[in-house]
Design an enzyme around this catalytic site. Sequence first.
Site: not given
Length: 219
Positions: A30, A82-84, A94-95, A97, A103
Site C-alpha cells: 500500500s 515498504g515493511a511490515d 516483510k512479506g 503481501g 523483493e
Amino acid sequence: MTQDEMKKAAGWAALEYVEKDSIVGVGTGSTVNHFIDALATMKADIEGAVSSSEASTEKMKALGIPVFDLNSVDQLSVYVDGADEINGHMDMIKGGGAALTREKIVAAVADKFVCIVDNTKEVEVLGEFPLPVEVIPMARSYVARELVKLGGDPVYREGVVTDNGNVILDVYNMKIFNPKALEEQINQIVGVVTNGLFANRGADVLLVGTPEGVKTVKP
C-alpha cells in the site's frame, strides 16, 4: 493525519532518491502504491523500473512506466519498498503481501534500499507481526515442524499462492532478538525458498510518515 496520508507522504518523499535516467527497483504494498503514483510524475526522466510483484508491474504499466525484467538489468541505483515492521538497526519483516522472495532478489541487486513506512511499523523488537516464510508446497508440513522447533507457531496462509507458485507459512509468537542469525537459520531448512526477515540486507535509508511530516533515518 490518517495512516494512509502518512504512507503517501513517505512514498512521495522517496522520489528524492530516484536518479535521472536510472532504472528503479520497486517493491510491493500500500505504501509502495503511493510511491508508484509519485514515480509516474517523473517517468519521462527515468529509463523505467524493475518490479518485485505482478501487482506492482500492472500498476506501473497502467501508468505508463516501462517495466524491465531483472535479468536484463545489471544494476539498480535504488530499491524502494515498504515493511511490515522495522527496528532501530534497519532490520525488517516483510512479506505480508506474499512477494518476499522477489523483493529480496531485487533488494540484493540494488545499491541502496530505501524503506518507506508509516510510523506504526517502527518497533523495538521484531516479531509482533507474523514472520512470513515462502515454502515449496510439498515441504509445507516438514517446514512447519522445523519452525516449531525454533519456537514459532506456523500457520498456513490458506488460499495464497505466491507469484513463484509456492505457499506461505506465517510464524507467530516469535520475539526476534537476532534477526540476522534467524534469517539464515530458517533459510537453511530444506524446502524454504526464503523468509521475510530482511536483516542481512537491511534498509540503507528509512523514510517514516508521521503526523508531523516525514522523518529520515539512516544507520
